[in-house]
Every structure is written in structure tokens, then in C-alpha cells.
Write a protein that holds these residues in place. Sequence first.
Motif, PDB file in Angstrom:
ATOM      1  N   TRP A   1     -73.691  -1.794 141.806  1.00 11.04           N
ATOM      2  CA  TRP A   1     -73.767  -2.512 143.078  1.00 11.04           C
ATOM      3  C   TRP A   1     -74.263  -1.528 144.124  1.00 11.04           C
ATOM      4  N   ARG A   2     -75.553  -1.581 144.427  1.00  6.31           N
ATOM      5  CA  ARG A   2     -76.150  -0.661 145.400  1.00  6.31           C
ATOM      6  C   ARG A   2     -77.409  -1.270 145.968  1.00  6.31           C
ATOM      7  N   ARG A   3     -77.933  -0.648 147.033  1.00  2.00           N
ATOM      8  CA  ARG A   3     -79.131  -1.167 147.702  1.00  2.00           C
ATOM      9  C   ARG A   3     -80.354  -0.297 147.514  1.00  2.00           C
ATOM     10  N   ASP A   4     -80.191   0.898 146.947  1.00  3.79           N
ATOM     11  CA  ASP A   4     -81.301   1.832 146.833  1.00  3.79           C
ATOM     12  C   ASP A   4     -81.277   2.495 145.462  1.00  3.79           C
ATOM     13  N   ASN A   5     -82.258   3.356 145.206  1.00  4.24           N
ATOM     14  CA  ASN A   5     -82.338   4.049 143.921  1.00  4.24           C
ATOM     15  C   ASN A   5     -81.063   4.824 143.622  1.00  4.24           C
ATOM     16  N   ALA A   6     -80.751   4.934 142.345  1.00  7.86           N
ATOM     17  CA  ALA A   6     -79.673   5.791 141.863  1.00  7.86           C
ATOM     18  C   ALA A   6     -80.307   7.002 141.199  1.00  7.86           C
ATOM     19  N   TYR A   7     -79.588   8.120 141.215  1.00  6.80           N
ATOM     20  CA  TYR A   7     -80.094   9.359 140.632  1.00  6.80           C
ATOM     21  C   TYR A   7     -79.025  10.024 139.780  1.00  6.80           C
ATOM     22  N   ILE A   8     -79.452  10.491 138.617  1.00 11.85           N
ATOM     23  CA  ILE A   8     -78.643  11.389 137.805  1.00 11.85           C
ATOM     24  C   ILE A   8     -79.383  12.722 137.855  1.00 11.85           C
ATOM     25  N   LEU A   9     -78.746  13.734 138.442  1.00  6.56           N
ATOM     26  CA  LEU A   9     -79.362  15.050 138.578  1.00  6.56           C
ATOM     27  C   LEU A   9     -78.823  15.944 137.468  1.00  6.56           C
ATOM     28  N   VAL A  10     -79.696  16.272 136.517  1.00  6.00           N
ATOM     29  CA  VAL A  10     -79.325  17.058 135.349  1.00  6.00           C
ATOM     30  C   VAL A  10     -79.667  18.519 135.616  1.00  6.00           C
ATOM     31  N   GLY A  11     -78.668  19.388 135.415  1.00  7.81           N
ATOM     32  CA  GLY A  11     -78.826  20.802 135.730  1.00  7.81           C
ATOM     33  C   GLY A  11     -78.211  21.145 137.073  1.00  7.81           C
ATOM     34  N   VAL A  12     -77.329  20.259 137.552  1.00 10.35           N
ATOM     35  CA  VAL A  12     -76.647  20.459 138.827  1.00 10.35           C
ATOM     36  C   VAL A  12     -75.148  20.329 138.587  1.00 10.35           C
ATOM     37  N   GLU A  13     -74.405  21.322 139.057  1.00 11.15           N
ATOM     38  CA  GLU A  13     -72.953  21.324 138.919  1.00 11.15           C
ATOM     39  C   GLU A  13     -72.324  20.767 140.189  1.00 11.15           C
ATOM     40  N   ASP A  14     -71.476  19.776 140.021  1.00  9.95           N
ATOM     41  CA  ASP A  14     -70.821  19.117 141.151  1.00  9.95           C
ATOM     42  C   ASP A  14     -69.903  20.100 141.875  1.00  9.95           C
ATOM     43  N   ALA A  15     -69.973  20.076 143.197  1.00  6.52           N
ATOM     44  CA  ALA A  15     -69.068  20.862 144.036  1.00  6.52           C
ATOM     45  C   ALA A  15     -68.476  19.911 145.056  1.00  6.52           C
ATOM     46  N   GLN A  16     -67.301  19.430 144.791  1.00 10.65           N
ATOM     47  CA  GLN A  16     -66.674  18.457 145.680  1.00 10.65           C
ATOM     48  C   GLN A  16     -66.420  19.083 147.045  1.00 10.65           C
ATOM     49  N   GLY A  17     -66.843  18.365 148.080  1.00 13.07           N
ATOM     50  CA  GLY A  17     -66.631  18.834 149.436  1.00 13.07           C
ATOM     51  C   GLY A  17     -67.642  19.842 149.932  1.00 13.07           C
ATOM     52  N   GLY A  18     -68.692  20.080 149.167  1.00  8.73           N
ATOM     53  CA  GLY A  18     -69.706  21.049 149.584  1.00  8.73           C
ATOM     54  C   GLY A  18     -71.015  20.770 148.884  1.00  8.73           C
ATOM     55  N   ARG A  19     -71.919  21.735 148.983  1.00  8.99           N
ATOM     56  CA  ARG A  19     -73.237  21.603 148.348  1.00  8.99           C
ATOM     57  C   ARG A  19     -73.100  21.863 146.855  1.00  8.99           C
ATOM     58  N   SER A  20     -73.568  20.921 146.048  1.00  7.57           N
ATOM     59  CA  SER A  20     -73.539  21.101 144.594  1.00  7.57           C
ATOM     60  C   SER A  20     -74.477  22.232 144.204  1.00  7.57           C
ATOM     61  N   ARG A  21     -74.156  22.875 143.086  1.00  2.00           N
ATOM     62  CA  ARG A  21     -74.855  24.088 142.681  1.00  2.00           C
ATOM     63  C   ARG A  21     -75.951  23.787 141.659  1.00  2.00           C
ATOM     64  N   VAL A  22     -77.155  24.278 141.938  1.00  2.00           N
ATOM     65  CA  VAL A  22     -78.297  24.124 141.038  1.00  2.00           C
ATOM     66  C   VAL A  22     -78.179  25.198 139.954  1.00  2.00           C
ATOM     67  N   VAL A  23     -77.994  24.764 138.688  1.00  2.00           N
ATOM     68  CA  VAL A  23     -77.868  25.705 137.580  1.00  2.00           C
ATOM     69  C   VAL A  23     -79.078  25.671 136.648  1.00  2.00           C
TER      70      VAL A  23
ATOM     71  N   GLU B   1     -88.698  21.114 139.505  1.00  2.00           N
ATOM     72  CA  GLU B   1     -88.375  22.519 139.754  1.00  2.00           C
ATOM     73  C   GLU B   1     -87.835  22.667 141.164  1.00  2.00           C
ATOM     74  N   TYR B   2     -86.708  23.381 141.279  1.00  2.00           N
ATOM     75  CA  TYR B   2     -86.087  23.604 142.579  1.00  2.00           C
ATOM     76  C   TYR B   2     -85.373  24.951 142.538  1.00  2.00           C
ATOM     77  N   GLU B   3     -85.574  25.739 143.561  1.00  2.00           N
ATOM     78  CA  GLU B   3     -84.993  27.081 143.640  1.00  2.00           C
ATOM     79  C   GLU B   3     -85.328  27.902 142.395  1.00  2.00           C
ATOM     80  N   GLY B   4     -86.528  27.702 141.861  1.00  2.00           N
ATOM     81  CA  GLY B   4     -86.979  28.449 140.694  1.00  2.00           C
ATOM     82  C   GLY B   4     -86.332  28.021 139.389  1.00  2.00           C
ATOM     83  N   LYS B   5     -85.612  26.910 139.396  1.00  6.37           N
ATOM     84  CA  LYS B   5     -84.939  26.436 138.188  1.00  6.37           C
ATOM     85  C   LYS B   5     -85.471  25.068 137.804  1.00  6.37           C
ATOM     86  N   GLN B   6     -85.484  24.809 136.497  1.00  9.42           N
ATOM     87  CA  GLN B   6     -85.908  23.515 135.970  1.00  9.42           C
ATOM     88  C   GLN B   6     -84.724  22.556 135.964  1.00  9.42           C
TER      89      GLN B   6
END
Length: 170
Positions: free
Chosen positions: A49-71, A102-107
Motif C-alpha cells: 500500500w503505497r503511492r510511489d516506487n519502492a526500493y530494495i537497496l542491496v549492499g546497504v546496512e540499516d542504521a536505525q535513527g541515522g544514515r544507513s551504511r553503504v557496504v 555505484e556509490y561512494e566507490g562501491k557496487q
Amino acid sequence: MHDQLFEALLFEAEGSALDFKRDQYPFYGATDDEKSELLKDILAFANGWRRDNAYILVGVEDAQGGRSRVVGVTTHLKDNDLQQFVNSKTQRAVVFRYIPYEYEGKQLGIIEIPVQPRPLYLQRAFGRLRAQTVYVRQGSATAVATPDEVSHMGALLSPGTGRVPSFEVE
């Protein structure tokens, strides 16, 4: 996908339109049980149930309450292989795409899933997933839709066009 949107997503919490996966989904050479997690996630977002695109970001570690980490990831899934895998199992085609990024030099891998006609479900059981069961994203978790939820699912069409939204071309 562009860097500004990707960076903004890193500051959002997981929910009905966003999920972070630290590791690449098992796919090539994986068992049906292992592949079923990827299939369930795509179906759950497609039915969400949403109004816009959904995204699954693979290679990203969730950081609750802050910026998630690109691994990053060391391998990518091929979009055409994923399309064939998912759409050979559902009652109609699921619209999504896998984007190597590619983001921050990581795939990274991005699975983008637009709003589309629902419900979507498996024709036959696969791995841990049941046939003719509607999986749906509820907040940051995946659940089986209730009969009431399924009865309220209908085609969400683009306003004024009578068509299902498609991907924007960058």
C-alpha cells in the motif's frame, strides 16, 4: 536512480517502500528456499500500500535513527534472469527492475518496484512460499495479506491516463 535520491533514501527508515539488504540475495546456484526470500520481497513490495516506487537497496546496512551504511556487494544479479525467474512463477507479470549502481566507490544493487495492479501471487508453491498467497509489505515487515486486504486491492492507475505507472527514463 540518481545520487541525490539515493542519498536521501539512506536517511529514511525501512518501511512500506524501502528495505535495506546488507548482503546480495543468494540466486545463482542457490536452493529454492534461498531464492524464495528474494521472490517474497519483490511480491510484498509489489502488493504494498503505497503511492510511489519502492526500493530494495542491496549492499546497504540499516542504521536505525541515522544514515544507513553503504557496504557494497561483490556480485550483481542480472535483470533479465530475475525477470524470468519472478515472472515465470506469478499469475501475471510483476513490474520491477534490478539496477547495478555505484556509490561512494562501491557496487550496489537496487531493485525498483513501481506501483502496479494488485494482487500478485504465485501460481504454484516455491521454496518456503505458498501458492495463491498474497504477500504484502506492512511497515518494515512482510506478511500474508488478510482476505479483507486482498479484497481492497485493485489496479492503481496513473491519474487521468487509465494506465499503470512505468519507470521514468533518466
